[in-house]
Design a protein around this motif. Structure first.
Motif, PDB file in Angstrom:
ATOM      1  N   ILE A 166       0.825  -1.213   0.000  1.00  0.00           N
ATOM      2  CA  ILE A 166       0.000   0.000   0.000  1.00  0.00           C
ATOM      3  C   ILE A 166       0.857   1.260   0.000  1.00  0.00           C
ATOM      4  O   ILE A 166       0.628   2.193  -0.780  1.00  0.00           O
ATOM      5  CB  ILE A 166      -0.942  -0.004   1.225  1.00  0.00           C
ATOM      6  CG1 ILE A 166      -1.873  -1.208   1.195  1.00  0.00           C
ATOM      7  CG2 ILE A 166      -1.747   1.298   1.281  1.00  0.00           C
ATOM      8  CD1 ILE A 166      -2.666  -1.346  -0.069  1.00  0.00           C
ATOM      9  N   LYS A 194       2.786   2.732  -3.323  1.00  0.00           N
ATOM     10  CA  LYS A 194       2.066   3.281  -4.467  1.00  0.00           C
ATOM     11  C   LYS A 194       1.733   4.758  -4.246  1.00  0.00           C
ATOM     12  O   LYS A 194       0.999   5.109  -3.327  1.00  0.00           O
ATOM     13  CB  LYS A 194       0.766   2.489  -4.712  1.00  0.00           C
ATOM     14  CG  LYS A 194       0.989   1.049  -5.159  1.00  0.00           C
ATOM     15  CD  LYS A 194      -0.351   0.350  -5.356  1.00  0.00           C
ATOM     16  CE  LYS A 194      -0.161  -1.054  -5.893  1.00  0.00           C
ATOM     17  NZ  LYS A 194       0.298  -1.055  -7.300  1.00  0.00           N
ATOM     18  N   ASN A 250      -2.035   5.733  -4.038  1.00  0.00           N
ATOM     19  CA  ASN A 250      -2.756   5.640  -2.775  1.00  0.00           C
ATOM     20  C   ASN A 250      -2.622   6.920  -1.953  1.00  0.00           C
ATOM     21  O   ASN A 250      -3.577   7.356  -1.298  1.00  0.00           O
ATOM     22  CB  ASN A 250      -2.249   4.448  -1.967  1.00  0.00           C
ATOM     23  CG  ASN A 250      -2.625   3.118  -2.593  1.00  0.00           C
ATOM     24  OD1 ASN A 250      -3.658   2.995  -3.244  1.00  0.00           O
ATOM     25  ND2 ASN A 250      -1.778   2.115  -2.419  1.00  0.00           N
ATOM     26  N   SER A 259      -6.629  -0.103  -8.104  1.00  0.00           N
ATOM     27  CA  SER A 259      -5.181   0.134  -8.165  1.00  0.00           C
ATOM     28  C   SER A 259      -4.379  -0.810  -7.286  1.00  0.00           C
ATOM     29  O   SER A 259      -3.146  -0.729  -7.276  1.00  0.00           O
ATOM     30  CB  SER A 259      -4.878   1.583  -7.751  1.00  0.00           C
ATOM     31  OG  SER A 259      -5.559   2.502  -8.575  1.00  0.00           O
ATOM     32  N   ASN A 260      -5.043  -1.677  -6.514  1.00  0.00           N
ATOM     33  CA  ASN A 260      -4.335  -2.548  -5.577  1.00  0.00           C
ATOM     34  C   ASN A 260      -4.797  -3.999  -5.722  1.00  0.00           C
ATOM     35  O   ASN A 260      -5.939  -4.241  -6.130  1.00  0.00           O
ATOM     36  CB  ASN A 260      -4.595  -2.078  -4.139  1.00  0.00           C
ATOM     37  CG  ASN A 260      -3.997  -0.706  -3.869  1.00  0.00           C
ATOM     38  OD1 ASN A 260      -2.816  -0.572  -3.592  1.00  0.00           O
ATOM     39  ND2 ASN A 260      -4.826   0.342  -3.948  1.00  0.00           N
ATOM     40  N   THR A 314      -6.939  -5.257  -0.346  1.00  0.00           N
ATOM     41  CA  THR A 314      -7.926  -4.186  -0.506  1.00  0.00           C
ATOM     42  C   THR A 314      -8.355  -3.604   0.831  1.00  0.00           C
ATOM     43  O   THR A 314      -8.611  -2.398   0.939  1.00  0.00           O
ATOM     44  CB  THR A 314      -9.162  -4.690  -1.269  1.00  0.00           C
ATOM     45  OG1 THR A 314      -9.616  -5.921  -0.686  1.00  0.00           O
ATOM     46  CG2 THR A 314      -8.841  -4.906  -2.733  1.00  0.00           C
ATOM     47  N   ALA A 333      -5.868  -1.119   1.694  1.00  0.00           N
ATOM     48  CA  ALA A 333      -5.959   0.032   0.781  1.00  0.00           C
ATOM     49  C   ALA A 333      -7.118   0.946   1.180  1.00  0.00           C
ATOM     50  O   ALA A 333      -6.962   2.174   1.257  1.00  0.00           O
ATOM     51  CB  ALA A 333      -6.136  -0.450  -0.653  1.00  0.00           C
TER      52      ALA A 333
END
Length: 425
Positions: free
Chosen positions: A221, A224, A227, A344-345, A350, A353
């Motif tokens: 997480i 990125k 995020n 995106s993850n 999740t 995220a």
């Protein structure tokens, strides 16, 4: 029973009554979280007088909910990925019940701090847990809509925490009202445990593969940039709701616009009503057209204009009501941030995220509630009424000015957000 040969249902067959019930229970816990989040806004004068505190201290007291809620979001997400929503949410609701009881009996600020802290911990699993259940029980093409519907459930809690709780406080007291909220949390915990399962597989077997280790999930997480940008923009779109409708708006409407407590809470609730419609609308548009970034930019731009007009233009109370509704509706577009985090993850992280974005979202309450209180105290001219500080229009304008500034920052951040949608069946 062998899982492979029994062929359990695929994740989230649309129309599955079971899936909707499970998600609905998760969303209901978020409704309760929002009731707890905003209920102090209709108790400001009683809390000030009973606990003998200033605006800054009272803002900090309310922010203890957000300190716990925001600070725990990443661990919450990792625990949900690792252990599942059912056991985590049920246990957390019991903790919220205990915190409510402590807060209701507090005679010192320190005891009240503890109660609000425990409540914040207890309800910290609600929204992220609901999104995790939606991820487990429904196909990805419905995720943005379900994110918006979950937020709508939260806004229902915001409405219930305003006028209905205000009426309850007037009928009983703030202490008895908080005690009742504690009892409701305990009942909800039992029902949640009995009804909810983590995913369709667990309807057939208790043995499912756990998610990744917490440190590995956290590393994915944090690595990125997407995020971080989503967290910033979603937080900017949430701050006005938490600061205005969630706390200071009722006092502002009572002191500056001469409304009664019931009238002020009803007008303030328009922001929650707008958010309740705007969130699922933004989610539906995102699922329908596959362009969550564009939708987010349109919504945040309109919110910035409407909020600025409400704060800086000399307009009547009726216009404020309309602008609060428009602001709430467009700020509800923040759910597109969770949709983009979903795409995106990896599915296995999740929960983490969603929690990372939600940490930033709820941290705005911890930051802006005491910040606005501090700015109000800074401009306070010493006027008091029955132990309650009275702030003037200039003070409120100064205090609330941080909100459109943060919104502008969020709008600029969207320029660097990537719109990578994963189309999964």
């Amino acid at each position: 029973m062998n899982i492979e040969t029994s062929r359990p249902p695929q994740r989230g067959a649309l129309g599955s009554t079971r899936a909707w019930i499970v998600w609905g229970m998760g969303a209901l816990t978020f409704t309760y979280a929002f009731v707890q989040r905003v209920s102090p806004s209709v108790m400001i004068d009683q809390l000030m007088a009973d606990l003998m505190v200033s605006g800054a201290v009272l803002g900090n007291l309310t922010a203890f909910y957000f300190y716990a809620y925001a600070g725990l979001q990443v661990p919450v997400g990792m625990m949900l990925d690792r252990f599942g929503p059912r056991r985590m949410i049920a246990a957390a609701l019991l903790l919220a019940a205990g915190g409510s009881v402590i807060f209701s009996q507090a005679t010192t600020v320190e005891a009240a701090y503890l109660g609000r802290l425990l409540v914040g911990i207890g309800v910290a699993f609600g929204y992220v847990g609901s999104l995790k259940l939606a991820t487990n029980w429904f196909p990805p093409r419905r995720f943005a809509l379900l994110s918006g519907l979950t937020m709508a459930f939260g806004m229902l809690g915001g409405i219930l925490g305003q006028s209905p709780v205000a009426a309850l406080v007037e009928f009983t007291s703030w202490r008895q009202s908080m005690l009742i909220l504690g009892i409701i949390a305990a009942i909800l915990a039992v029902i949640f445990w009995l009804v909810v399962r983590d995913n369709p597989i667990r309807e057939y077997s208790a043995s499912t593969e756990p998610g990744p280790s917490p440190l590995k999930g956290l590393g994915i997480i944090l690595s990125k940039r997407q995020n971080w940008l989503l967290a910033l923009t979603s937080a900017a779109m949430t701050a006005p709701l938490l600061a205005l409708a969630g706390f200071w708006g009722v006092a502002w409407l009572m002191q500056i616009h001469d409304l009664t407590r019931a009238e002020a809470s009803a007008v303030s609730s328009m922001m929650f009503i707008g958010w309740g419609f705007g969130s699922p609308t933004a989610g539906w548009l995102s699922d329908r057209f596959g362009r969550p970034k564009i939708i987010m930019q349109c919504f945040i731009g309109i919110a910035l204009v409407s909020l600025s007009a409400m704060l800086y233009l000399p307009i009547p109370t009726a216009a404020i009501l309309v602008l609060l509704a428009i602001s709430g509706f467009t700020l509800g577009g923040m759910v597109t941030g969770f949709a983009m985090a979903r795409y995106s993850n990896p599915v296995s992280v999740t929960g983490a995220a969603y929690a990372f974005v939600n940490m930033a979202v709820t941290a705005t309450g911890a930051l802006f509630l005491p910040l606005i209180g501090w700015l109000l105290d800074l401009s306070w001219d010493g006027v008091m009424h029955e132990g309650v500080r009275i702030y003037d229009a200039t003070g409120y304008t100064l205090g609330f000015s941080v909100l459109p500034a943060f919104l502008l920052m969020g709008l600029l951040a969207t320029l660097w957000i990537k719109e990578d949608r994963i189309d999964e069946s």
